[in-house]
Design a protein around this motif. Structure first.
Motif, mmCIF file in Angstrom:
data_model
loop_
_atom_site.group_PDB
_atom_site.id
_atom_site.type_symbol
_atom_site.label_atom_id
_atom_site.label_comp_id
_atom_site.label_asym_id
_atom_site.label_seq_id
_atom_site.Cartn_x
_atom_site.Cartn_y
_atom_site.Cartn_z
ATOM 1 N N HIS A 141 89.896 13.556 16.018
ATOM 2 C CA HIS A 141 90.029 15.198 16.104
ATOM 3 C C HIS A 141 89.391 15.859 16.913
ATOM 4 O O HIS A 141 89.003 17.060 16.662
ATOM 5 C CB HIS A 141 90.119 15.484 14.430
ATOM 6 N N ARG A 142 89.171 15.521 17.865
ATOM 7 C CA ARG A 142 88.490 15.979 19.276
ATOM 8 C C ARG A 142 89.134 17.391 19.517
ATOM 9 O O ARG A 142 88.097 18.489 19.778
ATOM 10 C CB ARG A 142 88.428 15.130 20.445
ATOM 11 N N ASP A 143 90.276 17.466 19.529
ATOM 12 C CA ASP A 143 90.805 18.789 19.895
ATOM 13 C C ASP A 143 90.494 19.828 19.060
ATOM 14 O O ASP A 143 90.085 21.092 19.162
ATOM 15 C CB ASP A 143 92.258 18.833 20.031
ATOM 16 N N ASP A 144 90.299 19.854 17.730
ATOM 17 C CA ASP A 144 89.825 20.749 16.637
ATOM 18 C C ASP A 144 88.468 20.927 16.723
ATOM 19 O O ASP A 144 88.086 22.069 16.636
ATOM 20 C CB ASP A 144 90.038 20.107 15.323
ATOM 21 N N LEU A 145 87.497 19.957 17.182
ATOM 22 C CA LEU A 145 86.305 20.063 17.624
ATOM 23 C C LEU A 145 86.093 21.105 18.651
ATOM 24 O O LEU A 145 85.071 21.901 18.463
ATOM 25 C CB LEU A 145 85.594 18.876 17.438
ATOM 26 N N ARG A 146 86.755 21.094 19.512
ATOM 27 C CA ARG A 146 86.586 21.897 20.809
ATOM 28 C C ARG A 146 87.411 23.359 20.463
ATOM 29 O O ARG A 146 87.527 24.078 21.550
ATOM 30 C CB ARG A 146 87.392 21.298 21.943
ATOM 31 N N SER A 147 88.011 23.805 19.596
ATOM 32 C CA SER A 147 88.384 24.901 19.168
ATOM 33 C C SER A 147 87.654 26.019 19.442
ATOM 34 O O SER A 147 88.057 27.103 19.861
ATOM 35 C CB SER A 147 89.304 24.814 17.874
ATOM 36 N N GLY A 148 86.257 26.014 19.368
ATOM 37 C CA GLY A 148 85.171 26.974 19.368
ATOM 38 C C GLY A 148 85.146 27.354 18.273
ATOM 39 O O GLY A 148 83.944 28.357 18.039
ATOM 40 N N PHE A 149 85.654 27.276 17.226
ATOM 41 C CA PHE A 149 85.324 27.797 15.765
ATOM 42 C C PHE A 149 84.074 27.220 15.189
ATOM 43 O O PHE A 149 83.131 28.121 14.511
ATOM 44 C CB PHE A 149 86.293 27.350 14.646
ATOM 45 N N PHE A 150 83.458 26.149 15.553
ATOM 46 C CA PHE A 150 82.321 25.557 15.165
ATOM 47 C C PHE A 150 81.158 25.821 16.189
ATOM 48 O O PHE A 150 80.096 25.220 15.930
ATOM 49 C CB PHE A 150 82.660 24.214 14.770
ATOM 50 N N THR A 178 77.680 19.062 19.554
ATOM 51 C CA THR A 178 77.940 17.712 20.325
ATOM 52 C C THR A 178 78.556 16.789 19.163
ATOM 53 O O THR A 178 78.534 17.124 17.922
ATOM 54 C CB THR A 178 76.965 16.974 20.813
ATOM 55 N N PHE A 179 79.182 15.656 19.489
ATOM 56 C CA PHE A 179 79.608 14.876 18.455
ATOM 57 C C PHE A 179 78.369 14.351 17.632
ATOM 58 O O PHE A 179 78.741 14.299 16.289
ATOM 59 C CB PHE A 179 80.147 13.350 19.174
ATOM 60 N N LEU A 180 77.478 13.923 18.032
ATOM 61 C CA LEU A 180 76.182 13.684 17.238
ATOM 62 C C LEU A 180 75.788 14.795 16.257
ATOM 63 O O LEU A 180 75.515 14.534 15.177
ATOM 64 C CB LEU A 180 75.035 13.357 18.091
ATOM 65 N N ASP A 181 75.745 15.914 16.684
ATOM 66 C CA ASP A 181 75.538 17.193 15.913
ATOM 67 C C ASP A 181 76.564 17.140 14.716
ATOM 68 O O ASP A 181 76.204 17.414 13.684
ATOM 69 C CB ASP A 181 75.633 18.564 16.564
ATOM 70 N N PHE A 182 78.072 17.002 15.025
ATOM 71 C CA PHE A 182 78.805 16.825 13.785
ATOM 72 C C PHE A 182 78.789 15.744 13.076
ATOM 73 O O PHE A 182 78.580 16.075 11.808
ATOM 74 C CB PHE A 182 80.260 16.810 14.401
#
Length: 191
Positions: free
Chosen positions: A54-63, A67-71
């Motif tokens: 779901h990389r594209d959702d993570l890059r939406s800017g909403f969050f 980084t991946f590690l942060d998530f």
């Protein structure tokens, strides 16, 4: 019941239950939807695969700029906090904590119908963790599933649409077999 294979009591408050399904894989024989999701949300390998898919959702800017590690770290912390909140609410005779923890699935909903669809979120302002469930008019809660929600609409992602379907199916099944006045007799029959 078709796909429902069990209903498990959560805590000692007698108001919170978690469902188990025939078509799901569980680590332990006594696992159910609540334990499955809380374990997944604390498993770095599971989270890495999920966030990669779901990389594209993570890059939406909403969050923000995470980084991946942060998530992965934030999800693990949120899961621990949500576990604590669920345990506190499930081990009290008062339903007040459950009523605060679980909110209507649709934020615009103002009435409280029987077999109401619900969600519980993590503590973080923009928490992506969700537990989904159903509440009867007499404040009996059933956890039907859970998900990581990284976008606005549930029907936009396959794993979230599946949770909607699961809630709807569980609502139909429970409303057929569980009446407000005989839930506990029914519960004793299937466990």
């Amino acid at each position: 019941m078709s796909n429902l294979s069990g209903i498990f009591a959560v805590g000692k408050g007698n108001n919170l239950f978690s469902l188990r399904y025939n078509d799901q894989v569980y680590e332990e024989p006594d696992d159910h939807e609540l334990t499955k999701h809380l374990k997944q949300w604390q498993d770095p390998e599971y989270l890495e695969e999920f966030f990669e898919n779901h990389r594209d959702d993570l890059r939406s800017g909403f969050f923000g700029n995470k980084t991946f590690l942060d998530f992965i770290r934030l999800t693990g912390r949120e899961a621990v906090d949500l576990t604590r909140k669920i345990n506190e609410a499930a081990n009290t005779k008062s339903i007040d904590q459950l009523n605060v923890l679980f909110r209507p699935l649709d934020n615009r909903e103002t009435e409280r119908p029987n077999y109401q669809l619900l969600k519980a979120k993590g503590n973080h302002y923009k928490s992506w963790l969700r537990l989904y469930g159903i509440r009867t008019r007499d404040d009996v809660y059933f956890i039907t599933g859970g998900a990581i929600k990284l976008n606005y609409r549930m029907d936009d992602r396959e794993h979230l649409a599946l949770e909607i379907k699961r809630m709807e199916n569980a609502r139909k099944e429970l409303s057929k077999y569980v009446r407000e006045d005989n839930f506990y007799a029914f519960f004793e029959l299937i466990i």
